[in-house]
Design a protein around this motif. Sequence first.
Motif, PDB file in Angstrom:
ATOM      1  N   ASP A 191       0.475  57.393  51.989  1.00 28.70           N
ATOM      2  CA  ASP A 191       0.540  58.202  50.768  1.00 28.70           C
ATOM      3  C   ASP A 191       1.306  59.483  51.067  1.00 28.70           C
ATOM      4  OD1 ASP A 191      -1.076  56.231  49.840  1.00 28.70           O
ATOM      5  OD2 ASP A 191      -2.574  57.552  48.939  1.00 28.70           O
ATOM      6  N   LEU A 192       2.224  59.836  50.169  1.00 32.61           N
ATOM      7  CA  LEU A 192       3.117  60.981  50.412  1.00 32.61           C
ATOM      8  C   LEU A 192       3.545  61.581  49.085  1.00 32.61           C
ATOM      9  CD1 LEU A 192       5.169  62.616  52.271  1.00 32.61           C
ATOM     10  CD2 LEU A 192       6.765  60.735  51.851  1.00 32.61           C
ATOM     11  N   GLU A 193       3.673  62.914  49.074  1.00 28.33           N
ATOM     12  CA  GLU A 193       4.258  63.606  47.925  1.00 28.33           C
ATOM     13  C   GLU A 193       5.299  64.582  48.440  1.00 28.33           C
ATOM     14  OE1 GLU A 193       1.926  65.172  44.378  1.00 28.33           O
ATOM     15  OE2 GLU A 193       2.497  67.061  45.373  1.00 28.33           O
ATOM     16  N   LEU A 194       6.487  64.551  47.832  1.00 26.38           N
ATOM     17  CA  LEU A 194       7.564  65.486  48.167  1.00 26.38           C
ATOM     18  C   LEU A 194       7.945  66.257  46.911  1.00 26.38           C
ATOM     19  CD1 LEU A 194       8.813  62.412  49.543  1.00 26.38           C
ATOM     20  CD2 LEU A 194       9.615  64.260  51.024  1.00 26.38           C
ATOM     21  N   ARG A 195       8.377  67.518  47.100  1.00 27.18           N
ATOM     22  CA  ARG A 195       8.743  68.345  45.956  1.00 27.18           C
ATOM     23  C   ARG A 195       9.972  69.163  46.285  1.00 27.18           C
ATOM     24  NH1 ARG A 195       4.060  71.550  44.838  1.00 27.18           N
ATOM     25  NH2 ARG A 195       4.997  73.208  46.077  1.00 27.18           N
ATOM     26  N   SER A 196      10.839  69.306  45.328  1.00 23.56           N
ATOM     27  CA  SER A 196      12.041  70.111  45.500  1.00 23.56           C
ATOM     28  C   SER A 196      11.787  71.538  45.054  1.00 23.56           C
ATOM     29  CB  SER A 196      13.196  69.523  44.676  1.00 23.56           C
ATOM     30  OG  SER A 196      12.961  69.720  43.292  1.00 23.56           O
ATOM     31  N   ILE A 214      13.252  58.123  52.218  1.00 23.39           N
ATOM     32  CA  ILE A 214      12.418  59.322  52.340  1.00 23.39           C
ATOM     33  C   ILE A 214      13.150  60.401  53.133  1.00 23.39           C
ATOM     34  CG2 ILE A 214      10.287  60.221  53.355  1.00 23.39           C
ATOM     35  CD1 ILE A 214       8.982  57.552  52.595  1.00 23.39           C
ATOM     36  N   ARG A 215      13.839  59.999  54.190  1.00 22.89           N
ATOM     37  CA  ARG A 215      14.610  60.982  54.972  1.00 22.89           C
ATOM     38  C   ARG A 215      15.725  61.604  54.134  1.00 22.89           C
ATOM     39  NH1 ARG A 215      13.318  56.975  58.687  1.00 22.89           N
ATOM     40  NH2 ARG A 215      12.091  57.712  60.483  1.00 22.89           N
ATOM     41  N   GLN A 216      16.274  60.839  53.211  1.00 23.03           N
ATOM     42  CA  GLN A 216      17.317  61.383  52.328  1.00 23.03           C
ATOM     43  C   GLN A 216      16.726  62.439  51.396  1.00 23.03           C
ATOM     44  OE1 GLN A 216      19.023  57.954  50.408  1.00 23.03           O
ATOM     45  NE2 GLN A 216      20.203  57.329  52.213  1.00 23.03           N
ATOM     46  N   ILE A 218      14.256  64.379  52.118  1.00 24.53           N
ATOM     47  CA  ILE A 218      14.046  65.564  52.950  1.00 24.53           C
ATOM     48  C   ILE A 218      15.376  66.253  53.245  1.00 24.53           C
ATOM     49  CG2 ILE A 218      13.287  66.345  55.229  1.00 24.53           C
ATOM     50  CD1 ILE A 218      11.117  64.187  55.103  1.00 24.53           C
ATOM     51  N   ALA A 219      16.431  65.469  53.529  1.00 29.77           N
ATOM     52  CA  ALA A 219      17.757  66.041  53.790  1.00 29.77           C
ATOM     53  C   ALA A 219      18.291  66.775  52.565  1.00 29.77           C
ATOM     54  CB  ALA A 219      18.717  64.944  54.214  1.00 29.77           C
ATOM     55  N   ALA A 220      17.861  66.332  51.367  1.00 27.56           N
ATOM     56  CA  ALA A 220      18.310  66.968  50.123  1.00 27.56           C
ATOM     57  C   ALA A 220      17.513  68.237  49.815  1.00 27.56           C
ATOM     58  CB  ALA A 220      18.195  65.989  48.964  1.00 27.56           C
ATOM     59  N   GLY A 221      16.530  68.559  50.662  1.00 25.37           N
ATOM     60  CA  GLY A 221      15.799  69.818  50.492  1.00 25.37           C
ATOM     61  C   GLY A 221      14.369  69.688  50.014  1.00 25.37           C
ATOM     62  N   LYS A 222      13.907  68.484  49.796  1.00 23.39           N
ATOM     63  CA  LYS A 222      12.511  68.326  49.365  1.00 23.39           C
ATOM     64  C   LYS A 222      11.588  68.541  50.562  1.00 23.39           C
ATOM     65  CE  LYS A 222      13.144  65.178  45.445  1.00 23.39           C
ATOM     66  NZ  LYS A 222      14.589  64.953  45.528  1.00 23.39           N
ATOM     67  N   ILE A 223      10.408  69.082  50.284  1.00 25.44           N
ATOM     68  CA  ILE A 223       9.409  69.305  51.327  1.00 25.44           C
ATOM     69  C   ILE A 223       8.175  68.468  51.021  1.00 25.44           C
ATOM     70  CG2 ILE A 223      10.229  71.631  51.859  1.00 25.44           C
ATOM     71  CD1 ILE A 223       7.825  72.696  50.238  1.00 25.44           C
ATOM     72  N   VAL A 224       7.413  68.169  52.053  1.00 27.06           N
ATOM     73  CA  VAL A 224       6.195  67.388  51.890  1.00 27.06           C
ATOM     74  C   VAL A 224       5.061  68.315  51.458  1.00 27.06           C
ATOM     75  CG1 VAL A 224       4.489  65.935  53.048  1.00 27.06           C
ATOM     76  CG2 VAL A 224       6.927  65.693  53.613  1.00 27.06           C
ATOM     77  N   THR A 225       4.400  67.949  50.369  1.00 23.68           N
ATOM     78  CA  THR A 225       3.290  68.762  49.866  1.00 23.68           C
ATOM     79  C   THR A 225       1.942  68.055  50.007  1.00 23.68           C
ATOM     80  OG1 THR A 225       3.742  67.917  47.634  1.00 23.68           O
ATOM     81  CG2 THR A 225       4.712  70.049  48.241  1.00 23.68           C
ATOM     82  N   ARG A 226       1.953  66.749  50.202  1.00 22.81           N
ATOM     83  CA  ARG A 226       0.727  65.980  50.440  1.00 22.81           C
ATOM     84  C   ARG A 226       1.063  64.826  51.377  1.00 22.81           C
ATOM     85  NH1 ARG A 226      -3.542  65.879  46.619  1.00 22.81           N
ATOM     86  NH2 ARG A 226      -3.703  63.635  46.914  1.00 22.81           N
ATOM     87  N   LEU A 227       0.173  64.592  52.344  1.00 23.33           N
ATOM     88  CA  LEU A 227       0.425  63.515  53.295  1.00 23.33           C
ATOM     89  C   LEU A 227      -0.910  62.917  53.737  1.00 23.33           C
ATOM     90  CD1 LEU A 227       2.450  61.944  55.082  1.00 23.33           C
ATOM     91  CD2 LEU A 227       2.129  63.721  56.820  1.00 23.33           C
ATOM     92  N   ALA A 228      -0.980  61.588  53.690  1.00 19.76           N
ATOM     93  CA  ALA A 228      -2.173  60.884  54.166  1.00 19.76           C
ATOM     94  C   ALA A 228      -2.071  60.693  55.677  1.00 19.76           C
ATOM     95  CB  ALA A 228      -2.305  59.538  53.468  1.00 19.76           C
ATOM     96  N   LEU A 229      -3.168  60.989  56.366  1.00 19.87           N
ATOM     97  CA  LEU A 229      -3.204  60.907  57.821  1.00 19.87           C
ATOM     98  C   LEU A 229      -4.521  60.272  58.256  1.00 19.87           C
ATOM     99  CD1 LEU A 229      -2.085  64.592  58.439  1.00 19.87           C
ATOM    100  CD2 LEU A 229      -0.693  62.613  59.056  1.00 19.87           C
TER     101      LEU A 229
END
Length: 299
Positions: A191-196, A214-216, A218-229
């Motif tokens: 589970d993951l959430e990214l936000r610009s 997903i790496r694209q 992040i390369a476009a400037g989005k950051i991870v705001t929620r991550l399942a671990l």
Amino acid sequence: MWFRNLQIYRLPKSWAGNAGKLEEQLSTLTLPPCSAGDSRSIGWVPPCAAGTLVHAVNRQWLLALGIEEKLLPASVVRQFADERATAIEENEGRRVGRKEMRELRDAMTSELLPRAFIRRRTTFGWIDPVNGWLVIDAAAPARAEEFLEHLRKAVDSLPVRLLKTTQSPSAAMTGWVADGEAPGGFTIDQDLELRSAEKATVRYVKHTLEGEEIRQHIAAGKIVTRLALTWGERISFVLNENLQIKRLGFLDILKEEADGQAENEDERFDIDFTLMTGEVARLLDDLLEALGGELASES
């Protein structure tokens, strides 16, 4: 007894807390009955059947804040007030103005409150005076603040503050996802959430996070705001940008350790509490290390 959502606060390890004294302090603000004219009441209640307000096991303390609220929907108040206004118009031949309508709604609220159902909820908090943690089981920060506000009323000069880390959770999680690897002891789940910066959001649920897509992002400037671990193959959770832990799940291997050890419900409660606090304290220590350590408090 297993907490589900963690709002994490720090207490100084030098804090001279005492369970007996805390019990006395909380006893001045216990939950009063929600009387006929009250819409809400709040106060401390025993966390378990033992009956004490501070349930202490192995130098770990459990507290419970009880809240009773009357269930009186605004739509019901409006309905009764509208009926009363209609009767006034028919009987007195005049329209009910805005000010009088507000007064009617206030009057109907007072009239209906004694007949409303009462809903009770409980917010639990765990104090670890050994390691300096105050953890509140609440999904929303407002619930945690409600707990803290009432605790501060009972305990003078409570030295509690939000946990802050050297590296922000968003920066750390973005790096972990970009590298495809979490720090030692943790594994990345699905589970993951990214936000610009423009607030555009992308969510992945039960989805592999190893793709180039997903790496694209992040390369476009989005950051991870929620991550399942998952930590230590024992606890699964979702970490968010505000250093809050959601959907805390204790895996079967951990709960199985409690099975068969208790002879009654009271013993099972204490065993569960001991296992939970011990594991979560270790999880928090490892999470602190993964986020670069604790940010020194401003004096």
